[in-house]
Enzyme design. Structure first.
Site, PDB file in Angstrom:
ATOM      1  N   ASP A  26     -16.262 -69.612  35.367  1.00  0.00           N
ATOM      2  CA  ASP A  26     -14.844 -69.570  34.993  1.00  0.00           C
ATOM      3  C   ASP A  26     -14.384 -68.135  34.733  1.00  0.00           C
ATOM      4  OD1 ASP A  26     -12.376 -70.623  34.451  1.00  0.00           O
ATOM      5  OD2 ASP A  26     -12.865 -71.310  32.432  1.00  0.00           O
ATOM      6  N   HIS A  43     -11.302 -64.804  42.987  1.00  0.00           N
ATOM      7  CA  HIS A  43     -12.185 -65.837  43.546  1.00  0.00           C
ATOM      8  C   HIS A  43     -13.170 -65.223  44.551  1.00  0.00           C
ATOM      9  CE1 HIS A  43     -10.179 -68.921  41.411  1.00  0.00           C
ATOM     10  NE2 HIS A  43      -9.048 -68.888  42.097  1.00  0.00           N
ATOM     11  N   LEU A 137     -35.542 -72.358  45.726  1.00  0.00           N
ATOM     12  CA  LEU A 137     -34.544 -72.655  44.691  1.00  0.00           C
ATOM     13  C   LEU A 137     -33.579 -73.689  45.251  1.00  0.00           C
ATOM     14  CD1 LEU A 137     -32.807 -70.399  42.201  1.00  0.00           C
ATOM     15  CD2 LEU A 137     -31.322 -71.665  43.723  1.00  0.00           C
TER      16      LEU A 137
HETATM   17  C1  IPE Z   1     -13.545 -75.498  35.476  1.00  0.00           C
HETATM   18  O1  IPE Z   1     -12.702 -74.409  35.283  1.00  0.00           O
HETATM   19  C2  IPE Z   1     -13.754 -75.695  36.941  1.00  0.00           C
HETATM   20  C3  IPE Z   1     -14.496 -74.653  37.626  1.00  0.00           C
HETATM   21  C4  IPE Z   1     -15.035 -73.576  37.100  1.00  0.00           C
HETATM   22  C5  IPE Z   1     -14.660 -74.876  39.037  1.00  0.00           C
HETATM   23  P1  IPE Z   1     -11.146 -74.600  35.060  1.00  0.00           P
HETATM   24  O2  IPE Z   1     -10.589 -73.243  34.887  1.00  0.00           O
HETATM   25  O3  IPE Z   1     -10.565 -75.415  36.145  1.00  0.00           O
HETATM   26  O4  IPE Z   1     -11.101 -75.439  33.715  1.00  0.00           O
HETATM   27  P2  IPE Z   1      -9.930 -75.594  32.675  1.00  0.00           P
HETATM   28  O5  IPE Z   1      -8.720 -76.022  33.437  1.00  0.00           O
HETATM   29  O6  IPE Z   1      -9.718 -74.252  32.033  1.00  0.00           O
HETATM   30  O7  IPE Z   1     -10.413 -76.612  31.696  1.00  0.00           O
HETATM   31  C1  IPE Z   2     -12.821 -70.398  38.003  1.00  0.00           C
HETATM   32  O1  IPE Z   2     -11.930 -69.386  37.706  1.00  0.00           O
HETATM   33  C2  IPE Z   2     -12.802 -70.783  39.456  1.00  0.00           C
HETATM   34  C3  IPE Z   2     -12.149 -72.076  39.734  1.00  0.00           C
HETATM   35  C4  IPE Z   2     -11.735 -72.922  38.833  1.00  0.00           C
HETATM   36  C5  IPE Z   2     -11.997 -72.422  41.121  1.00  0.00           C
HETATM   37  P1  IPE Z   2     -10.432 -69.706  37.313  1.00  0.00           P
HETATM   38  O2  IPE Z   2      -9.611 -69.714  38.563  1.00  0.00           O
HETATM   39  O3  IPE Z   2     -10.348 -70.945  36.514  1.00  0.00           O
HETATM   40  O4  IPE Z   2     -10.057 -68.445  36.445  1.00  0.00           O
HETATM   41  P2  IPE Z   2      -9.161 -68.435  35.131  1.00  0.00           P
HETATM   42  O5  IPE Z   2      -9.766 -69.430  34.188  1.00  0.00           O
HETATM   43  O6  IPE Z   2      -7.789 -68.808  35.543  1.00  0.00           O
HETATM   44  O7  IPE Z   2      -9.271 -67.039  34.634  1.00  0.00           O
HETATM   45 MG    MG Z   3     -10.409 -71.326  34.529  1.00  0.00          MG
END
Ligand code: IPE
Ligand code: IPE
Ligand code: MG
Length: 249
Positions: A26, A43, A137
Site C-alpha cells: 500500500d 504504481h 519461491l
Molecule cells: C489494499 O489497499 C489493496 C491493495 C494493496 C491491493 P487499498 O489502498 O485499496 O485499501 P484501503 O482502501 O485503504 O482500505
Molecule cells: C496500493 O497503493 C496499490 C493498489 C491498491 C492497487 P494505493 O494506490 O492504495 O496507494 P495509496 O494508498 O492511495 O497511497
Molecule cells: Mg491504499
C-alpha cells in the site's frame, strides 16, 4: 535474539524466519503524490519494487510470498487508474516472466478471474503454466482478490458439491479457498501506515503475526523486509496457549 550465520554477514537471520510472508503493498498513490506525479507513476514504481523485494525474500530463505496487488474493491477507483493497473500487470508479466522462471519462482494467481480481460486472463494462465514446476519461491499474486468474496465462493462450491453440514470442518473450508493446499501466512506486512486488513486473507491470517510500517510500498526495500523478519523472529506465537507450553527445551 539467536542468530545463524547462513546468510551474508550484513543480514544475520533469526533462528526462526517466516516461511510464508503476505504483503499488503500500500501507499503507491501517496508516494507519487509526494513527488508531484500521477498515481500511476507510483504504481509503476511499486511493480519495480516487487522485483527487488522478491530477490531479497529469496536471499532470506522465505519460501512463499503472497502479495495484494488489486482488491475486489479497487474496481471502484477512477476508470483510468483501473485501466492503467491492468496494463501494468500485463506489462509486468511480459517483462518479468522469463526472469522469474529462470530464478525458480512459481507464480500463482489468487482471486477471481471474471472482470479480467480475456487477454490478461490468458497471459496469467500462461505464466502460471510456465512456472508451475518451479520450487525456489512461490509467489501468489492476489489480483481481483477479496477475502469475503473468497469465502462466499467457497460456500457456493461446497453447496454445489453436495457437502453435508457434518462434513464441514476448518480443513474442508480451507481446501475450498483460492489458497487451497498452501500453508497460512506466518507474517502479514502492511506498508504506508494504514492499520487495517482491507479484506486481505481474512481466513488465512487468523494466527499470523502482523507488521505495520509507515514506509510507502515503493520505498519498502531489502532493509525493510529484513526488519519485518527480525520483528517476527522476536515474537512468541502462542496459538491460544501459554508460554510454558510452547517453549522448546
Ligand atoms: C489494499 O489497499 C489493496 C491493495 C494493496 C491491493 P487499498 O489502498 O485499496 O485499501 P484501503 O482502501 O485503504 O482500505
Ligand atoms: C496500493 O497503493 C496499490 C493498489 C491498491 C492497487 P494505493 O494506490 O492504495 O496507494 P495509496 O494508498 O492511495 O497511497
Ligand atoms: Mg491504499
Amino acid at each position: 535474539m539467536q542468530t545463524t550465520s547462513k546468510n551474508s554477514s550484513q543480514y544475520p537471520l533469526p533462528a526462526r524466519i517466516p516461511r510464508h510472508i503476505a504483503i499488503i503493498m500500500d501507499g503507491n498513490g501517496r508516494w507519487a503524490k509526494q513527488r508531484g506525479m500521477p498515481r500511476l507513476f507510483g504504481h509503476r514504481a511499486g511493480t519495480e519494487n516487487l522485483r527487488r523485494v522478491l530477490e531479497a525474500a529469496v536471499e532470506f530463505g522465505v519460501e512463499r510470498l503472497t502479495v495484494y496487488a488489486f482488491s475486489t474493491e479497487n474496481w471502484n477507483r477512477p476508470e483510468d487508474e483501473v485501466t492503467g493497473l491492468m496494463l501494468l500487470v500485463e506489462d509486468m508479466i511480459d517483462r518479468e516472466l522469463n526472469n522469474l522462471h529462470k530464478n525458480g519462482v512459481q507464480l500463482r494467481h489468487i482471486g477471481r478471474e471474471d472482470r479480467l480481460s480475456e487477454h490478461l486472463r490468458e497471459k496469467v494462465h500462461r505464466a502460471v503454466e510456465k512456472t508451475r514446476n518451479n520450487t525456489r519461491l512461490i509467489l501468489n499474486i492476489a489480483f481481483n482478490y477479496g477475502g469475503r468474496d473468497e469465502i462466499v465462493q467457497a460456500i457456493k462450491h461446497i453447496i454445489d458439491d453436495g457437502i453435508s453440514a457434518e462434513q464441514i470442518t476448518e480443513e474442508l473450508v480451507s481446501s475450498y479457498l483460492y489458497t487451497a493446499g498452501q500453508p497460512d501466512p506466518d507474517l502479514v506486512v502492511r506498508t504506508s501506515g494504514e492499520v487495517r486488513v482491507s479484506n486481505f486473507l481474512i481466513w488465512q491470517s487468523a494466527y499470523a503475526e502482523w507488521y505495520f510500517t509507515p514506509k510507502y510500498w515503493p520505498d519498502f526495500d531489502k532493509d525493510e523486509l529484513y526488519k519485518a523478519i527480525i520483528h517476527f523472529g522476536d515474537r512468541e506465537r502462542r496459538f491460544g496457549m501459554v508460554s510454558e507450553q510452547i517453549q522448546t527445551p
